[in-house]
Design a protein around this motif. Sequence first.
Motif, PDB file in Angstrom:
ATOM      1  N   UNK A 157       0.830  -1.210   0.000  1.00 56.99           N
ATOM      2  CA  UNK A 157       0.000   0.000   0.000  1.00 56.99           C
ATOM      3  C   UNK A 157       0.864   1.259   0.000  1.00 56.99           C
ATOM      4  N   UNK A 158       1.910   1.255   0.795  1.00 51.47           N
ATOM      5  CA  UNK A 158       2.828   2.401   0.847  1.00 51.47           C
ATOM      6  C   UNK A 158       3.574   2.568  -0.473  1.00 51.47           C
ATOM      7  N   UNK A 159       3.972   1.447  -1.078  1.00 45.76           N
ATOM      8  CA  UNK A 159       4.664   1.497  -2.370  1.00 45.76           C
ATOM      9  C   UNK A 159       3.761   2.108  -3.433  1.00 45.76           C
ATOM     10  N   UNK A 160       2.512   1.667  -3.488  1.00 42.62           N
ATOM     11  CA  UNK A 160       1.587   2.213  -4.480  1.00 42.62           C
ATOM     12  C   UNK A 160       1.371   3.704  -4.267  1.00 42.62           C
ATOM     13  N   UNK A 161       1.229   4.126  -3.027  1.00 39.57           N
ATOM     14  CA  UNK A 161       1.052   5.550  -2.730  1.00 39.57           C
ATOM     15  C   UNK A 161       2.276   6.355  -3.157  1.00 39.57           C
ATOM     16  N   UNK A 162       3.462   5.825  -2.898  1.00 39.06           N
ATOM     17  CA  UNK A 162       4.700   6.513  -3.289  1.00 39.06           C
ATOM     18  C   UNK A 162       4.827   6.565  -4.815  1.00 39.06           C
ATOM     19  N   UNK A 172       2.333   6.554  -6.999  1.00 36.37           N
ATOM     20  CA  UNK A 172       1.354   7.540  -7.487  1.00 36.37           C
ATOM     21  C   UNK A 172       1.853   8.960  -7.281  1.00 36.37           C
ATOM     22  N   UNK A 173       2.463   9.210  -6.133  1.00 38.56           N
ATOM     23  CA  UNK A 173       3.009  10.542  -5.872  1.00 38.56           C
ATOM     24  C   UNK A 173       4.101  10.877  -6.893  1.00 38.56           C
ATOM     25  N   UNK A 174       4.979   9.911  -7.160  1.00 34.85           N
ATOM     26  CA  UNK A 174       6.067  10.126  -8.122  1.00 34.85           C
ATOM     27  C   UNK A 174       5.513  10.350  -9.528  1.00 34.85           C
ATOM     28  N   UNK A 175       4.539   9.544  -9.930  1.00 29.97           N
ATOM     29  CA  UNK A 175       3.936   9.708 -11.254  1.00 29.97           C
ATOM     30  C   UNK A 175       3.269  11.071 -11.370  1.00 29.97           C
ATOM     31  N   UNK A 176       2.552  11.493 -10.345  1.00 30.10           N
ATOM     32  CA  UNK A 176       1.899  12.810 -10.371  1.00 30.10           C
ATOM     33  C   UNK A 176       2.915  13.945 -10.475  1.00 30.10           C
ATOM     34  N   UNK A 177       4.103  13.751  -9.920  1.00 30.93           N
ATOM     35  CA  UNK A 177       5.164  14.762  -9.978  1.00 30.93           C
ATOM     36  C   UNK A 177       5.824  14.832 -11.350  1.00 30.93           C
ATOM     37  N   UNK A 178       5.986  13.675 -11.992  1.00 27.91           N
ATOM     38  CA  UNK A 178       6.822  13.608 -13.187  1.00 27.91           C
ATOM     39  C   UNK A 178       6.089  13.564 -14.514  1.00 27.91           C
ATOM     40  N   UNK A 181       3.570  -5.704 -18.998  1.00 32.87           N
ATOM     41  CA  UNK A 181       3.130  -5.389 -17.644  1.00 32.87           C
ATOM     42  C   UNK A 181       4.354  -5.542 -16.748  1.00 32.87           C
ATOM     43  N   UNK A 182       4.780  -4.439 -16.145  1.00 35.94           N
ATOM     44  CA  UNK A 182       5.977  -4.438 -15.309  1.00 35.94           C
ATOM     45  C   UNK A 182       5.549  -4.344 -13.849  1.00 35.94           C
ATOM     46  N   UNK A 183       6.015  -5.272 -13.042  1.00 39.23           N
ATOM     47  CA  UNK A 183       5.722  -5.231 -11.611  1.00 39.23           C
ATOM     48  C   UNK A 183       6.757  -4.358 -10.916  1.00 39.23           C
ATOM     49  N   UNK A 184       6.298  -3.284 -10.307  1.00 38.24           N
ATOM     50  CA  UNK A 184       7.182  -2.370  -9.591  1.00 38.24           C
ATOM     51  C   UNK A 184       7.303  -2.856  -8.147  1.00 38.24           C
ATOM     52  N   UNK A 185       8.524  -3.131  -7.722  1.00 38.73           N
ATOM     53  CA  UNK A 185       8.754  -3.639  -6.372  1.00 38.73           C
ATOM     54  C   UNK A 185       9.497  -2.651  -5.490  1.00 38.73           C
ATOM     55  N   UNK A 186       9.962  -1.539  -6.091  1.00 45.90           N
ATOM     56  CA  UNK A 186      10.653  -0.488  -5.338  1.00 45.90           C
ATOM     57  C   UNK A 186      10.525   0.814  -6.126  1.00 45.90           C
ATOM     58  N   UNK A 187      10.519   1.915  -5.420  1.00 46.58           N
ATOM     59  CA  UNK A 187      10.376   3.215  -6.068  1.00 46.58           C
ATOM     60  C   UNK A 187      11.523   3.486  -7.041  1.00 46.58           C
ATOM     61  N   UNK A 188      12.701   2.963  -6.764  1.00 43.49           N
ATOM     62  CA  UNK A 188      13.837   3.143  -7.673  1.00 43.49           C
ATOM     63  C   UNK A 188      13.578   2.486  -9.023  1.00 43.49           C
ATOM     64  N   UNK A 189      12.810   1.392  -9.036  1.00 50.96           N
ATOM     65  CA  UNK A 189      12.459   0.750 -10.309  1.00 50.96           C
ATOM     66  C   UNK A 189      11.551   1.646 -11.141  1.00 50.96           C
ATOM     67  N   UNK A 205      12.387   3.268 -14.888  1.00 52.21           N
ATOM     68  CA  UNK A 205      11.425   3.135 -15.974  1.00 52.21           C
ATOM     69  C   UNK A 205      11.094   4.516 -16.552  1.00 52.21           C
ATOM     70  N   UNK A 206      10.782   5.477 -15.710  1.00 51.01           N
ATOM     71  CA  UNK A 206      10.442   6.818 -16.184  1.00 51.01           C
ATOM     72  C   UNK A 206      11.625   7.494 -16.858  1.00 51.01           C
ATOM     73  N   UNK A 207      12.822   7.312 -16.292  1.00 50.53           N
ATOM     74  CA  UNK A 207      14.024   7.882 -16.909  1.00 50.53           C
ATOM     75  C   UNK A 207      14.221   7.339 -18.318  1.00 50.53           C
ATOM     76  N   UNK A 208      13.977   6.048 -18.509  1.00 52.33           N
ATOM     77  CA  UNK A 208      14.120   5.453 -19.834  1.00 52.33           C
ATOM     78  C   UNK A 208      13.113   6.083 -20.819  1.00 52.33           C
TER      79      UNK A 208
END
Length: 132
Positions: A4-9, A11-17, A114-122, A126-129
């Motif tokens: 739940x915390x990962x998904x929230x983080x 979403x926050x990152x996606x909304x920022x970028x 479909x990419x499973x995100x397991x950490x915010x760094x992943x 992905x976004x950097x690419x």
Amino acid sequence: MNAEQLKAACLQRLDQRVAEHPAGHQGKLAARYLIRARDGDAIEIMFEKGPRGPANLWVEASRVSAFLEHTDLCHRLAPAATLYAVKGANGKPVYGRHSALKSMRDLAHADLVCIRIEALTELDRFLDHLQA
């Protein structure tokens, strides 16, 4: 960080970028976005934010195939050929993917990953690419 915390983080990152997709988000289950690449190209992505599943990102396969060859991101292919291959209880073919993808012009009927995100760094990699 729990799921739940990962998904929230994420979403926050996606909304920022990146920008929200013109189709908007799908309630509690999915968030739709448009990423602008440096060349100005618009790339659609969809993030699964629902409480039951993992933090999945959907993107057109051609956008990330070379990138995924050089990473250890957990992913699966979702070829367009498998759409409507399964029939529902009423005997009619069913879409076979997350329903939030149906309103996304570039993703609805394309070969996807479909990419499973397991950490915010992943997510950041992905976004950097995509924005390179």
